[in-house]
Design an enzyme around this catalytic site. Sequence first.
Site, mmCIF file in Angstrom:
data_model
loop_
_atom_site.group_PDB
_atom_site.id
_atom_site.type_symbol
_atom_site.label_atom_id
_atom_site.label_comp_id
_atom_site.label_asym_id
_atom_site.label_seq_id
_atom_site.Cartn_x
_atom_site.Cartn_y
_atom_site.Cartn_z
ATOM 1 N N ASP A 81 0.217 2.415 8.846
ATOM 2 C CA ASP A 81 -0.507 2.959 7.686
ATOM 3 C C ASP A 81 -0.943 4.397 7.963
ATOM 4 O O ASP A 81 -1.148 4.779 9.119
ATOM 5 C CB ASP A 81 -1.741 2.070 7.412
ATOM 6 N N GLY A 111 0.536 8.814 4.051
ATOM 7 C CA GLY A 111 0.082 9.635 2.917
ATOM 8 C C GLY A 111 -1.073 10.538 3.317
ATOM 9 O O GLY A 111 -1.091 11.740 3.009
ATOM 10 N N ARG A 112 -2.033 9.962 4.044
ATOM 11 C CA ARG A 112 -3.200 10.754 4.484
ATOM 12 C C ARG A 112 -2.796 11.859 5.463
ATOM 13 O O ARG A 112 -3.309 12.959 5.429
ATOM 14 C CB ARG A 112 -4.257 9.835 5.127
ATOM 15 N N THR A 166 5.557 -6.122 -0.684
ATOM 16 C CA THR A 166 5.838 -6.500 -2.084
ATOM 17 C C THR A 166 4.984 -5.632 -3.024
ATOM 18 O O THR A 166 5.414 -5.292 -4.117
ATOM 19 C CB THR A 166 5.536 -7.999 -2.333
ATOM 20 N N ASN A 172 4.150 -2.526 -2.477
ATOM 21 C CA ASN A 172 4.621 -1.129 -2.471
ATOM 22 C C ASN A 172 5.566 -0.799 -3.635
ATOM 23 O O ASN A 172 5.749 0.367 -3.971
ATOM 24 C CB ASN A 172 5.309 -0.787 -1.146
ATOM 25 N N TRP A 173 6.119 -1.843 -4.289
ATOM 26 C CA TRP A 173 6.980 -1.575 -5.454
ATOM 27 C C TRP A 173 6.193 -0.904 -6.577
ATOM 28 O O TRP A 173 6.775 -0.288 -7.465
ATOM 29 C CB TRP A 173 7.607 -2.873 -5.986
ATOM 30 N N ARG A 223 4.230 1.589 -6.326
ATOM 31 C CA ARG A 223 4.035 3.038 -6.107
ATOM 32 C C ARG A 223 4.913 3.834 -7.065
ATOM 33 O O ARG A 223 5.864 3.291 -7.625
ATOM 34 C CB ARG A 223 4.387 3.382 -4.660
ATOM 35 N N ARG A 240 -2.920 -2.143 13.678
ATOM 36 C CA ARG A 240 -2.935 -1.453 12.389
ATOM 37 C C ARG A 240 -3.395 -0.024 12.623
ATOM 38 O O ARG A 240 -4.435 0.203 13.249
ATOM 39 C CB ARG A 240 -3.865 -2.140 11.394
ATOM 40 N N GLU A 253 -4.037 -11.387 18.558
ATOM 41 C CA GLU A 253 -5.079 -10.401 18.879
ATOM 42 C C GLU A 253 -4.918 -9.202 17.942
ATOM 43 O O GLU A 253 -3.800 -8.719 17.745
ATOM 44 C CB GLU A 253 -4.922 -9.928 20.338
HETATM 45 C C1 FPP Z 1 1.888 3.419 4.797
HETATM 46 O O1 FPP Z 1 1.428 4.721 4.607
HETATM 47 C C2 FPP Z 1 3.291 3.378 5.100
HETATM 48 C C3 FPP Z 1 4.258 2.854 4.276
HETATM 49 C C4 FPP Z 1 3.987 2.274 2.971
HETATM 50 C C5 FPP Z 1 5.666 2.831 4.648
HETATM 51 C C6 FPP Z 1 5.999 2.875 6.084
HETATM 52 C C7 FPP Z 1 7.273 3.585 6.204
HETATM 53 C C8 FPP Z 1 7.662 4.374 7.222
HETATM 54 C C9 FPP Z 1 6.889 4.534 8.455
HETATM 55 C C10 FPP Z 1 8.905 5.166 7.164
HETATM 56 C C11 FPP Z 1 10.179 4.438 6.981
HETATM 57 C C12 FPP Z 1 10.322 3.191 7.760
HETATM 58 C C13 FPP Z 1 11.266 2.952 8.697
HETATM 59 C C14 FPP Z 1 11.370 1.619 9.323
HETATM 60 C C15 FPP Z 1 12.217 3.988 9.112
HETATM 61 P P1 FPP Z 1 0.686 5.060 3.260
HETATM 62 O O2 FPP Z 1 1.649 5.782 2.394
HETATM 63 O O3 FPP Z 1 0.109 3.819 2.657
HETATM 64 O O4 FPP Z 1 -0.444 5.997 3.767
HETATM 65 P P2 FPP Z 1 -1.874 6.250 3.100
HETATM 66 O O5 FPP Z 1 -2.605 4.941 3.156
HETATM 67 O O6 FPP Z 1 -2.464 7.296 3.977
HETATM 68 O O7 FPP Z 1 -1.606 6.723 1.698
#
Ligand code: FPP
Length: 247
Positions: A27, A30-31, A73, A75-76, A78, A195, A214
């Site tokens: 996670d 985006g930040r 699921t 994330n669709w 977005r 996480r 853990e």
């Molecule tokens: C969360 O960050 C991350 C994701 C939703 C996607 C994770 C994807 C990758 C690391 C890149 C592609 C994956 C692979 C396996 C090559 P966020 O966008 O929710 O961050 P935020 O909470 O700061 O907005």
Amino acid sequence: MNSSPSSSNPVELDTTKLPTHVAIIMDGNGRWAKKRLLNRINGHEKGSETVRTIVRTCRKIGIPYLTLYAFSTENWQRPKTEVEALMVLLKKFLQSERKEMVENNIRLRMIGQLDRLPTKVRQALDQTMTATREKTGMNLVLALSYGGRAEIVRMVQEVTEKIKRGIIEPEAVDEGLISDHLYTRDIPDPDLLIRTSGEMRISNFLLWQIAYTELFVTQTLWPDFSKEEFLQILKDFQDRVRRFGAV
Ligand code: FPP
């Protein structure tokens, strides 16, 4: 739960006490981008570099299973442009890492709703999974269009269908049978769940499988997550006493 470790010393790991399965909620992409006045997609791109670093580290130190929550699921929902960019990144990753996975004896697997993924991603996934099917050095499990609740619903549907057809008796339903009907049927439960970026939640990830896992939450944003911090978390894991509910 713990906060970020801080150690500048090289980390000494006990190689006899490594977790068999590490799962990661990646996670903070985006930040990371926002802090730099960049586009969120730049954050995901940088995040894929961290994926490479952590996969290589696991392979090198001998962690047999690494599961990464790459797309949920939820994330669709977005914006379309972000979903499309994530799918392109995934496809690129699956293609560009194929050779390295084969050479390094890494098997690629996926858990989640395969049929919801765009055809091009599915094809790249199929090709990489097929090319690495016999590999035994490490399992890289990508959770794609994955949701823990959806996985449980699917399991209940499969089990009830089998009961209806007389394939299994209702009395045969136990924890083992449930585990055998999840996507993770032949994957051990995670020993450690990490996480990044500080949120104290599970976000619908491996709900059944993490009963005794853990947990470790670090403030570090995924694109900034390093090999050194990962090793430090593994060290912290080794210092914990796991009781599995016993004394
Ligand atoms: C969360 O960050 C991350 C994701 C939703 C996607 C994770 C994807 C990758 C690391 C890149 C592609 C994956 C692979 C396996 C090559 P966020 O966008 O929710 O961050 P935020 O909470 O700061 O907005």
